[in-house]
Design an enzyme around this catalytic site. Structure first.
Site, PDB file in Angstrom:
ATOM      1  N   ILE A  17       0.816  -1.216   0.000  1.00 32.10           N
ATOM      2  CA  ILE A  17       0.000   0.000   0.000  1.00 32.10           C
ATOM      3  C   ILE A  17       0.852   1.271   0.000  1.00 32.10           C
ATOM      4  O   ILE A  17       0.329   2.379   0.018  1.00 32.10           O
ATOM      5  CB  ILE A  17      -0.983   0.034   1.200  1.00 32.10           C
ATOM      6  CG1 ILE A  17      -0.259  -0.255   2.517  1.00 32.10           C
ATOM      7  CG2 ILE A  17      -2.119  -0.937   0.977  1.00 32.10           C
ATOM      8  CD1 ILE A  17      -1.169  -0.203   3.740  1.00 32.10           C
ATOM      9  N   GLY A  18       2.162   1.073   0.018  1.00 32.92           N
ATOM     10  CA  GLY A  18       3.008   2.274  -0.007  1.00 32.92           C
ATOM     11  C   GLY A  18       4.454   1.879  -0.214  1.00 32.92           C
ATOM     12  O   GLY A  18       4.881   0.828   0.253  1.00 32.92           O
ATOM     13  N   GLY A  20       8.491   3.829  -0.602  1.00 39.87           N
ATOM     14  CA  GLY A  20       9.236   5.090  -0.662  1.00 39.87           C
ATOM     15  C   GLY A  20      10.663   4.812  -0.238  1.00 39.87           C
ATOM     16  O   GLY A  20      11.043   3.665  -0.028  1.00 39.87           O
ATOM     17  N   GLY A  23      11.021   2.703   2.845  1.00 46.94           N
ATOM     18  CA  GLY A  23      10.786   1.254   2.846  1.00 46.94           C
ATOM     19  C   GLY A  23       9.455   0.985   2.185  1.00 46.94           C
ATOM     20  O   GLY A  23       8.989   1.785   1.370  1.00 46.94           O
ATOM     21  N   VAL A  25       5.231  -0.401   2.723  1.00 47.08           N
ATOM     22  CA  VAL A  25       4.143  -0.625   3.681  1.00 47.08           C
ATOM     23  C   VAL A  25       3.165  -1.627   3.071  1.00 47.08           C
ATOM     24  O   VAL A  25       2.786  -1.480   1.907  1.00 47.08           O
ATOM     25  CB  VAL A  25       3.403   0.694   4.012  1.00 47.08           C
ATOM     26  CG1 VAL A  25       2.297   0.432   5.027  1.00 47.08           C
ATOM     27  CG2 VAL A  25       4.384   1.735   4.548  1.00 47.08           C
ATOM     28  N   LYS A  40       5.026  -1.611   8.134  1.00 42.20           N
ATOM     29  CA  LYS A  40       6.098  -0.987   7.357  1.00 42.20           C
ATOM     30  C   LYS A  40       7.378  -1.794   7.557  1.00 42.20           C
ATOM     31  O   LYS A  40       7.771  -2.079   8.688  1.00 42.20           O
ATOM     32  CB  LYS A  40       6.350   0.454   7.803  1.00 42.20           C
ATOM     33  CG  LYS A  40       7.409   1.162   6.964  1.00 42.20           C
ATOM     34  CD  LYS A  40       7.647   2.595   7.377  1.00 42.20           C
ATOM     35  CE  LYS A  40       8.537   2.706   8.585  1.00 42.20           C
ATOM     36  NZ  LYS A  40       9.001   4.092   8.846  1.00 42.20           N
ATOM     37  N   ASP A 133       6.506  16.508  11.200  1.00 44.38           N
ATOM     38  CA  ASP A 133       6.332  16.176   9.781  1.00 44.38           C
ATOM     39  C   ASP A 133       4.850  16.069   9.429  1.00 44.38           C
ATOM     40  O   ASP A 133       4.423  15.180   8.698  1.00 44.38           O
ATOM     41  CB  ASP A 133       7.063  14.868   9.428  1.00 44.38           C
ATOM     42  CG  ASP A 133       7.312  14.745   7.914  1.00 44.38           C
ATOM     43  OD1 ASP A 133       7.527  13.616   7.432  1.00 44.38           O
ATOM     44  OD2 ASP A 133       7.253  15.786   7.214  1.00 44.38           O
ATOM     45  N   ASN A 138       0.865  12.253   5.659  1.00 42.78           N
ATOM     46  CA  ASN A 138       1.047  11.581   6.960  1.00 42.78           C
ATOM     47  C   ASN A 138      -0.212  11.623   7.825  1.00 42.78           C
ATOM     48  O   ASN A 138      -0.157  11.344   9.018  1.00 42.78           O
ATOM     49  CB  ASN A 138       2.206  12.238   7.733  1.00 42.78           C
ATOM     50  CG  ASN A 138       3.549  11.877   7.139  1.00 42.78           C
ATOM     51  OD1 ASN A 138       3.665  10.899   6.398  1.00 42.78           O
ATOM     52  ND2 ASN A 138       4.562  12.663   7.433  1.00 42.78           N
ATOM     53  N   ASP A 178       2.893   8.319  10.912  1.00 41.90           N
ATOM     54  CA  ASP A 178       4.321   8.498  10.628  1.00 41.90           C
ATOM     55  C   ASP A 178       5.026   9.346  11.684  1.00 41.90           C
ATOM     56  O   ASP A 178       5.232  10.545  11.504  1.00 41.90           O
ATOM     57  CB  ASP A 178       4.550   9.097   9.242  1.00 41.90           C
ATOM     58  CG  ASP A 178       6.007   8.922   8.810  1.00 41.90           C
ATOM     59  OD1 ASP A 178       6.281   8.928   7.621  1.00 41.90           O
ATOM     60  OD2 ASP A 178       6.860   8.749   9.718  1.00 41.90           O
TER      61      ASP A 178
HETATM   62  C1  LIG Z   1       1.458   4.406   2.729  1.00 35.58           C
HETATM   63  N1  LIG Z   1       0.414   4.052   3.674  1.00 35.58           N
HETATM   64  C2  LIG Z   1      -0.879   3.771   3.345  1.00 35.58           C
HETATM   65  C3  LIG Z   1      -1.587   3.463   4.507  1.00 35.58           C
HETATM   66  C4  LIG Z   1      -3.008   3.057   4.500  1.00 35.58           C
HETATM   67  C5  LIG Z   1      -3.884   4.287   4.446  1.00 35.58           C
HETATM   68  O1  LIG Z   1      -5.176   3.883   4.160  1.00 35.58           O
HETATM   69  C6  LIG Z   1      -0.691   3.566   5.595  1.00 35.58           C
HETATM   70  C7  LIG Z   1      -0.798   3.403   6.993  1.00 35.58           C
HETATM   71  C8  LIG Z   1       0.349   3.595   7.778  1.00 35.58           C
HETATM   72  C9  LIG Z   1       1.616   3.936   7.215  1.00 35.58           C
HETATM   73  C10 LIG Z   1       2.847   4.083   8.003  1.00 35.58           C
HETATM   74  C11 LIG Z   1       3.536   5.304   7.974  1.00 35.58           C
HETATM   75  C12 LIG Z   1       4.717   5.461   8.708  1.00 35.58           C
HETATM   76  C13 LIG Z   1       5.208   4.432   9.509  1.00 35.58           C
HETATM   77  C14 LIG Z   1       4.544   3.208   9.530  1.00 35.58           C
HETATM   78  C15 LIG Z   1       3.372   3.045   8.770  1.00 35.58           C
HETATM   79 CL1  LIG Z   1       2.608   1.523   8.816  1.00 35.58          CL
HETATM   80  C16 LIG Z   1       1.701   4.103   5.821  1.00 35.58           C
HETATM   81  C17 LIG Z   1       0.551   3.931   5.035  1.00 35.58           C
HETATM   82  C18 LIG Z   1      -0.070   3.391   9.159  1.00 35.58           C
HETATM   83  O2  LIG Z   1       0.617   3.493  10.190  1.00 35.58           O
HETATM   84  N2  LIG Z   1      -1.394   3.056   9.155  1.00 35.58           N
HETATM   85  C19 LIG Z   1      -1.867   3.058   7.891  1.00 35.58           C
HETATM   86  O3  LIG Z   1      -3.050   2.810   7.608  1.00 35.58           O
END
Ligand SMILES: Cn1cc(CCO)c2c3c(c(-c4ccccc4Cl)cc21)C(=O)NC3=O
Length: 290
Positions: A17-18, A20, A23, A25, A40, A133, A138, A178
């Site tokens: 789902i992500g 960058g 790393g 996600v 992540k 941030d 975020n 984040d």
């Molecule tokens: C890119 N991305 C997309 C999502 C889903 C949004 O519907 C997402 C999440 C997270 C994070 C995230 C950010 C920073 C550190 C750890 C995590 Cl798991 C990143 C996420 C997080 O902590 N929880 C998420 O839903």
């Protein structure tokens, strides 16, 4: 099966789902509790490096910032086969950046987002921490479908048809995520966040009002959500905003809301409202309830 890494032992990976430089996600389901989580996976930082400090920083912040409805919840973190892994609450509505890339927020949604994020920031600041941030990418959204029977003329037998989609409405909750840049107010180790949302005083290493840097970033995020994007990363436009110039908006906001956002990005941090002042501001409480 102890030689199978914990990640694959305990979770079934559903989708990426992500991705960058931080790393990747993944949306995962826990094999034991059947719940969905956002996990992540980042390459394990070299021991003793600045990256290791940031990685540990994020986990420490999550550990301190326990359960709050406007901060993404942390469950666990571990290291294995050269990866750092953090398991967080999965927010099913995407990020605020995704949402506003499709269309700007309406004034009503803008108010809701500001209230939720200001509430999450008030909590973070009350714990003696700052986020550093804050930006739409975020801020994550959880969507809950709720039954609302107020405008439902149920059949005379009184049994609502739960398959009738018209009785449901979506309730959005905005959550701060984040925590990779979180630092303590008392002993700040500032790692600058995204330059598009960076306040001038932080750029000049003035860390005397760090909570107001979060308010500044939230103010710019609100402008972007109202349609003022994309925000400059540097140059004259970047400086014009830091001199208090509001970029042009495609929608007319109320005078109150515009004045509030203008005060949030005020050049002087002490002129910006605190999160508590934000939460009590008439622009965010239109019916004057508070
Ligand atoms: C890119 N991305 C997309 C999502 C889903 C949004 O519907 C997402 C999440 C997270 C994070 C995230 C950010 C920073 C550190 C750890 C995590 Cl798991 C990143 C996420 C997080 O902590 N929880 C998420 O839903």
């Amino acid at each position: 099966e102890s030689n199978i890494p914990r990640y694959h032992r305990e979770f079934l990976e559903l989708e990426l789902i992500g991705k960058g430089q931080f790393g990747s996600v993944f949306k995962c389901v826990n094999r034991l509790d059947g719940c969905v989580y956002a996990i992540k996976k980042s390459t394990r930082p070299v021991a003793g490096s600045a990256f290791e400090k940031t990685a540990l920083n994020e986990v420490y912040a999550h550990a301190v910032l326990g359960k709050h409805q406007h901060v993404v919840r942390y469950y666990s973190a571990w290291a294995e086969d050269n990866h750092m892994i953090i398991q967080n609450e999965y927010c099913n509505g995407g990020s605020l950046a995704d949402k506003v890339s499709k269309e700007p927020l309406s004034a009503v949604e803008l108010r809701r987002m500001l209230l939720h994020v200001a509430e999450g920031l008030r909590y973070i600041h009350s714990e003696g921490l700052v986020h550093l941030d804050i930006k739409p990418a975020n801020i994550f959204i959880s969507i809950e479908k709720k039954v609302n029977l107020t405008n439902y003329d149920s059949a005379d037998d009184g049994f609502e048809d739960l398959d009738d989609n018209s009785i449901y409405e979506e309730e959005l909750t905005y959550k701060i995520g984040d925590l990779g840049h979180v630092t303590s107010l008392s002993n700040p180790q500032v790692e600058e966040g995204d330059c598009r949302y960076l306040s001038n005083e932080i750029l000049h290493e003035d860390y005397s009002h760090l909570t107001k840097a979060d308010v500044f970033a939230l103010g710019l995020s609100a402008l972007e959500c109202a349609g003022a994007g994309p925000l400059p990363k540097n140059g004259p436009e970047w400086h014009a905003i830091r001199e208090g110039q509001i970029p042009p908006l495609p929608q007319k906001l109320t005078k109150d809301l515009l004045e509030l956002i203008r005060s949030m990005i005020h050049p002087c941090p002490t002129e910006r409202p605190s999160t508590i002042q934000l939460l009590q501001h008439r622009a965010l409480n239109p019916d004057g309830s508070k």
